[in-house]
Design a protein around this motif. Structure first.
Motif, PDB file in Angstrom:
ATOM      1  N   GLY A   1       1.118  -1.254   0.063  1.00  0.00           N
ATOM      2  CA  GLY A   1      -0.519  -0.200   0.070  1.00  0.00           C
ATOM      3  C   GLY A   1       0.750   1.051   0.368  1.00  0.00           C
ATOM      4  O   GLY A   1       2.082   1.433  -0.856  1.00  0.00           O
ATOM      5  N   ASP A   2       0.930   1.827   1.273  1.00  0.00           N
ATOM      6  CA  ASP A   2       1.387   3.082   1.173  1.00  0.00           C
ATOM      7  C   ASP A   2       2.597   3.258   2.429  1.00  0.00           C
ATOM      8  O   ASP A   2       3.260   4.620   2.387  1.00  0.00           O
ATOM      9  N   THR A   3       3.020   1.652   2.653  1.00  0.00           N
ATOM     10  CA  THR A   3       3.753   1.653   3.627  1.00  0.00           C
ATOM     11  C   THR A   3       5.537   0.950   3.083  1.00  0.00           C
ATOM     12  O   THR A   3       5.342  -0.074   2.486  1.00  0.00           O
ATOM     13  N   LEU A   4       6.183   1.459   3.596  1.00  0.00           N
ATOM     14  CA  LEU A   4       7.719   0.641   3.336  1.00  0.00           C
ATOM     15  C   LEU A   4       7.556  -0.088   3.968  1.00  0.00           C
ATOM     16  O   LEU A   4       8.197   0.147   5.679  1.00  0.00           O
ATOM     17  N   ILE A   5       7.995  -1.538   4.304  1.00  0.00           N
ATOM     18  CA  ILE A   5       8.032  -2.033   5.530  1.00  0.00           C
ATOM     19  C   ILE A   5       9.342  -3.475   5.210  1.00  0.00           C
ATOM     20  O   ILE A   5      10.005  -3.866   3.820  1.00  0.00           O
ATOM     21  N   PRO A   6      10.946  -3.569   5.908  1.00  0.00           N
ATOM     22  CA  PRO A   6      12.050  -4.380   5.948  1.00  0.00           C
ATOM     23  C   PRO A   6      11.509  -5.788   5.876  1.00  0.00           C
ATOM     24  O   PRO A   6      10.881  -6.328   5.954  1.00  0.00           O
ATOM     25  N   SER A   7      12.090  -5.543   5.031  1.00  0.00           N
ATOM     26  CA  SER A   7      12.217  -7.296   4.322  1.00  0.00           C
ATOM     27  C   SER A   7      12.820  -7.901   4.995  1.00  0.00           C
ATOM     28  O   SER A   7      13.748  -8.065   5.465  1.00  0.00           O
ATOM     29  N   GLU A   8      12.087  -9.536   4.935  1.00  0.00           N
ATOM     30  CA  GLU A   8      12.317 -10.623   5.836  1.00  0.00           C
ATOM     31  C   GLU A   8      13.727 -11.298   5.156  1.00  0.00           C
ATOM     32  O   GLU A   8      14.372 -11.894   6.217  1.00  0.00           O
ATOM     33  N   TYR A   9      14.154 -11.006   4.333  1.00  0.00           N
ATOM     34  CA  TYR A   9      15.723 -11.487   3.358  1.00  0.00           C
ATOM     35  C   TYR A   9      16.612 -10.518   4.294  1.00  0.00           C
ATOM     36  O   TYR A   9      17.858 -10.985   4.278  1.00  0.00           O
ATOM     37  N   ASN A  10      16.040  -9.456   4.852  1.00  0.00           N
ATOM     38  CA  ASN A  10      17.157  -8.513   5.765  1.00  0.00           C
ATOM     39  C   ASN A  10      17.811  -8.940   6.629  1.00  0.00           C
ATOM     40  O   ASN A  10      19.352  -8.891   6.547  1.00  0.00           O
ATOM     41  N   GLN A  11      17.439  -9.740   6.764  1.00  0.00           N
ATOM     42  CA  GLN A  11      18.713 -10.808   8.287  1.00  0.00           C
ATOM     43  C   GLN A  11      19.662 -11.594   7.540  1.00  0.00           C
ATOM     44  O   GLN A  11      21.136 -11.599   7.389  1.00  0.00           O
ATOM     45  N   GLN A  12      19.396 -12.394   6.418  1.00  0.00           N
ATOM     46  CA  GLN A  12      20.286 -12.973   5.962  1.00  0.00           C
ATOM     47  C   GLN A  12      21.304 -11.490   5.007  1.00  0.00           C
ATOM     48  O   GLN A  12      22.545 -11.910   5.280  1.00  0.00           O
ATOM     49  N   LEU A  13      20.831 -10.466   4.310  1.00  0.00           N
ATOM     50  CA  LEU A  13      21.678 -10.176   3.673  1.00  0.00           C
ATOM     51  C   LEU A  13      22.675  -8.813   4.294  1.00  0.00           C
ATOM     52  O   LEU A  13      23.930  -8.877   4.362  1.00  0.00           O
ATOM     53  N   SER A  14      22.263  -9.112   6.176  1.00  0.00           N
ATOM     54  CA  SER A  14      22.933  -8.224   7.157  1.00  0.00           C
ATOM     55  C   SER A  14      24.508  -9.080   6.723  1.00  0.00           C
ATOM     56  O   SER A  14      25.863  -8.158   7.368  1.00  0.00           O
ATOM     57  N   THR A  15      24.280 -10.067   6.965  1.00  0.00           N
ATOM     58  CA  THR A  15      25.649 -10.806   6.900  1.00  0.00           C
ATOM     59  C   THR A  15      26.238 -11.063   5.837  1.00  0.00           C
ATOM     60  O   THR A  15      27.295 -12.192   6.066  1.00  0.00           O
ATOM     61  N   VAL A  16      26.371 -10.557   4.423  1.00  0.00           N
ATOM     62  CA  VAL A  16      27.061 -10.809   3.034  1.00  0.00           C
ATOM     63  C   VAL A  16      28.099  -9.560   3.760  1.00  0.00           C
ATOM     64  O   VAL A  16      27.731  -8.401   3.455  1.00  0.00           O
ATOM     65  N   LYS A  17      29.105  -9.822   3.803  1.00  0.00           N
ATOM     66  CA  LYS A  17      30.318  -8.454   3.727  1.00  0.00           C
ATOM     67  C   LYS A  17      31.231  -9.216   2.402  1.00  0.00           C
ATOM     68  O   LYS A  17      31.404  -9.758   1.294  1.00  0.00           O
ATOM     69  N   THR A  18      30.592  -7.280   1.865  1.00  0.00           N
ATOM     70  CA  THR A  18      31.530  -7.130   0.176  1.00  0.00           C
ATOM     71  C   THR A  18      32.243  -5.817   0.429  1.00  0.00           C
ATOM     72  O   THR A  18      32.013  -5.301   1.471  1.00  0.00           O
ATOM     73  N   SER A  19      32.491  -5.898  -0.625  1.00  0.00           N
ATOM     74  CA  SER A  19      33.623  -4.556  -0.431  1.00  0.00           C
ATOM     75  C   SER A  19      33.174  -3.492  -0.578  1.00  0.00           C
ATOM     76  O   SER A  19      33.956  -2.782  -0.701  1.00  0.00           O
ATOM     77  N   SER A  20      31.954  -3.628  -1.651  1.00  0.00           N
ATOM     78  CA  SER A  20      31.422  -2.080  -1.669  1.00  0.00           C
ATOM     79  C   SER A  20      29.665  -2.909  -1.893  1.00  0.00           C
ATOM     80  O   SER A  20      29.411  -3.672  -1.499  1.00  0.00           O
ATOM     81  N   ASN A  21      29.147  -1.809  -2.229  1.00  0.00           N
ATOM     82  CA  ASN A  21      27.426  -1.473  -1.721  1.00  0.00           C
ATOM     83  C   ASN A  21      27.136  -2.467  -3.601  1.00  0.00           C
ATOM     84  O   ASN A  21      27.676  -2.722  -4.275  1.00  0.00           O
ATOM     85  N   PHE A  22      25.604  -3.015  -2.846  1.00  0.00           N
ATOM     86  CA  PHE A  22      25.134  -4.143  -3.664  1.00  0.00           C
ATOM     87  C   PHE A  22      24.682  -2.694  -5.006  1.00  0.00           C
ATOM     88  O   PHE A  22      24.339  -1.871  -5.546  1.00  0.00           O
ATOM     89  N   THR A  23      24.856  -3.224  -6.298  1.00  0.00           N
ATOM     90  CA  THR A  23      24.564  -2.582  -7.523  1.00  0.00           C
ATOM     91  C   THR A  23      23.691  -2.769  -7.958  1.00  0.00           C
ATOM     92  O   THR A  23      22.511  -2.233  -8.867  1.00  0.00           O
ATOM     93  N   ASP A  24      22.936  -3.983  -8.502  1.00  0.00           N
ATOM     94  CA  ASP A  24      21.781  -4.345  -9.074  1.00  0.00           C
ATOM     95  C   ASP A  24      20.887  -5.901  -8.225  1.00  0.00           C
ATOM     96  O   ASP A  24      22.104  -6.318  -7.199  1.00  0.00           O
ATOM     97  N   ILE A  25      19.815  -5.612  -7.578  1.00  0.00           N
ATOM     98  CA  ILE A  25      18.920  -6.959  -7.226  1.00  0.00           C
ATOM     99  C   ILE A  25      17.716  -7.446  -8.123  1.00  0.00           C
ATOM    100  O   ILE A  25      17.180  -6.912  -8.763  1.00  0.00           O
ATOM    101  N   LYS A  26      17.608  -8.956  -8.375  1.00  0.00           N
ATOM    102  CA  LYS A  26      16.497  -9.175  -9.273  1.00  0.00           C
ATOM    103  C   LYS A  26      15.871 -10.758  -8.456  1.00  0.00           C
ATOM    104  O   LYS A  26      16.301 -10.781  -7.760  1.00  0.00           O
TER     105      LYS A  26
END
Length: 166
Positions: free
Chosen positions: A107-132
């Motif tokens: 609707g008109d609300t932004l809600i954190p994704s259930e994937y954020n727990q997994q994504l927070s463990t990813v260590k990269t040398s730079s930020n993500f550039t794209d997600i599909k």
């Protein structure tokens, strides 16, 4: 042979007259008087399957339905500079920020994704550039010049890990 040359000349004259037509263009500028609010740098503009235009700036999301703008503010969602809009194969609308955290638009609300727990463990040398998002709901994430991850609710797959580097 004469028939082929005549056909070619007719086609060429029709093509040239089509290119010489005067096409007019118009530019429409939207601002706060039209309901459009951009507080910062615009990171993405995309359309969805319903014909809406989504404009993502660092602080908020704007949706344009062809008639009016609707600003979706993040409210209590703690984000780090909104970056991209994505529509998954299931029609679910998402926004991700510069650190790769995902937020669903309900609707008109932004809600954190259930994937954020997994994504927070990813260590990269730079930020993500794209997600599909694929048909199974897995995230395909690119980062750096060579980084690629597949994330589902249970695991993170690194398909390029172990491949020889050039």
């Amino acid at each position: 042979m004469l028939c082929r040359i005549s056909t070619l000349l007719i086609f060429a004259s029709i093509s040239i007259s089509g290119f010489c037509q005067n096409f007019s263009t118009s530019i429409i500028k939207f601002d706060e008087n039209d309901g459009f609010k951009a507080e910062n740098y615009i990171g993405d503009i995309k359309s969805d399957s319903e014909g809406n235009i989504w404009i993502i700036d660092f602080n908020q999301v704007n949706r344009y339905d062809g008639i009016q703008f609707k600003t979706i503010e993040p409210g209590k969602v703690n984000h780090n500079a909104l970056l991209r809009f994505i529509e998954g194969g299931n029609g679910r609308k998402l926004v991700f920020d510069y650190t790769g955290m995902l937020y669903y638009l309900e609707g008109d609300t932004l809600i954190p994704s259930e994937y954020n727990q997994q994504l927070s463990t990813v260590k990269t040398s730079s930020n993500f550039t794209d997600i599909k998002i694929d048909k199974e709901g897995r995230l395909h994430i690119s980062y750096d010049k060579s980084g690629y991850l597949i994330v589902d609710r249970e695991s993170i797959i690194k398909p390029l890990e172990g491949l020889p580097k050039k």
